[in-house]
Design a protein around this motif. Structure first.
Motif, short mmCIF file in Angstrom:
data_model
loop_
_atom_site.label_atom_id
_atom_site.label_comp_id
_atom_site.label_asym_id
_atom_site.label_seq_id
_atom_site.Cartn_x
_atom_site.Cartn_y
_atom_site.Cartn_z
N GLN A 55 0.83 -1.20 0.00
CA GLN A 55 0.00 0.00 0.00
C GLN A 55 0.86 1.25 0.00
OE1 GLN A 55 -2.48 -0.85 3.41
NE2 GLN A 55 -4.13 -1.63 2.12
N SER A 56 1.95 1.23 0.75
CA SER A 56 2.88 2.37 0.76
C SER A 56 3.48 2.58 -0.62
CB SER A 56 3.98 2.11 1.80
OG SER A 56 4.96 3.10 1.74
N LEU A 57 3.90 1.50 -1.27
CA LEU A 57 4.46 1.60 -2.62
C LEU A 57 3.42 2.15 -3.60
CD1 LEU A 57 6.55 1.14 -4.82
CD2 LEU A 57 5.87 -1.28 -4.86
N LEU A 58 2.20 1.66 -3.53
CA LEU A 58 1.15 2.16 -4.42
C LEU A 58 0.89 3.64 -4.21
CD1 LEU A 58 -1.19 -0.94 -4.37
CD2 LEU A 58 -0.33 0.17 -6.45
N GLU A 59 0.93 4.10 -2.97
CA GLU A 59 0.78 5.54 -2.69
C GLU A 59 1.88 6.34 -3.36
OE1 GLU A 59 -1.49 7.38 -1.16
OE2 GLU A 59 -2.77 5.72 -0.53
N ILE A 60 3.11 5.85 -3.27
CA ILE A 60 4.25 6.53 -3.89
C ILE A 60 4.06 6.59 -5.40
CG2 ILE A 60 6.72 6.31 -4.40
CD1 ILE A 60 6.97 5.10 -1.51
N LEU A 61 3.66 5.48 -6.00
CA LEU A 61 3.45 5.43 -7.45
C LEU A 61 2.36 6.41 -7.88
CD1 LEU A 61 3.64 1.57 -7.99
CD2 LEU A 61 5.42 3.25 -8.46
N MET A 62 1.27 6.45 -7.12
CA MET A 62 0.17 7.37 -7.45
C MET A 62 0.61 8.82 -7.34
SD MET A 62 -3.22 5.53 -5.80
CE MET A 62 -3.80 7.11 -5.30
N GLN A 63 1.31 9.15 -6.27
CA GLN A 63 1.76 10.53 -6.07
C GLN A 63 2.69 10.96 -7.19
OE1 GLN A 63 3.43 10.69 -2.13
NE2 GLN A 63 1.45 10.41 -1.15
N GLY A 64 3.51 10.03 -7.68
CA GLY A 64 4.45 10.34 -8.75
C GLY A 64 3.86 10.22 -10.14
N GLY A 65 2.61 9.75 -10.23
CA GLY A 65 1.97 9.58 -11.53
C GLY A 65 2.70 8.58 -12.41
N VAL A 66 3.25 7.53 -11.79
CA VAL A 66 4.02 6.52 -12.52
C VAL A 66 3.10 5.76 -13.48
CG1 VAL A 66 5.39 4.41 -12.28
CG2 VAL A 66 5.72 6.31 -10.69
N THR A 67 3.56 5.63 -14.72
CA THR A 67 2.79 4.93 -15.76
C THR A 67 3.38 3.53 -15.97
OG1 THR A 67 4.17 5.77 -17.54
CG2 THR A 67 2.23 7.11 -16.93
#
Length: 84
Positions: A55-67
Motif C-alpha cells: 500500500q505504501s508503494l502504491l501511494e508513492i506510485l500514485m503521487q508520482g503519476g508513474v505509468t
C-alpha cells in the motif's frame, strides 16, 4: 490472483489506474501491483508479503503519476532502497 482497485492519478489528461494484486500460495499472501494507462498495462507480481508495504508503494506510485512504461524500474528502485 485477486485484483483490487487502489486509486488513480492523471497523466497528460488521461487516468492512470493503480491496482493491488493479491495471491495466496502455500498459505502466504503475496502482493504485487498493476498499473493501467490507456491501452498500456504493467503487472508486477510477488513484490512483498506485507500489505502495509504494498500500500505504501502504491501511494508513492500514485503521487508520482508513474505509468506502466516505468513501473518496473520504479519498483526495482524501491525494492533496492528498501533493502539498503
Amino acid at each position: 490472483m485477486r485484483k483490487i482497485w487502489f486509486g488513480q492519478s492523471e497523466c497528460c489528461g488521461t487516468a492512470v489506474r493503480y491496482y493491488l494484486m493479491a495471491e495466496e500460495a502455500a498459505g502466504i499472501e503475496r502482493y504485487g501491483l498493476q498499473i493501467r494507462y490507456g491501452d498500456e498495462t504493467e503487472t508486477v507480481p510477488d513484490i512483498t508479503t506485507s500489505q502495509r508495504r504494498i500500500q505504501s508503494l502504491l501511494e508513492i506510485l500514485m503521487q508520482g503519476g508513474v505509468t506502466p512504461a516505468t513501473a518496473r524500474e520504479v519498483v526495482e528502485d524501491w525494492l533496492n532502497g528498501a533493502e539498503a
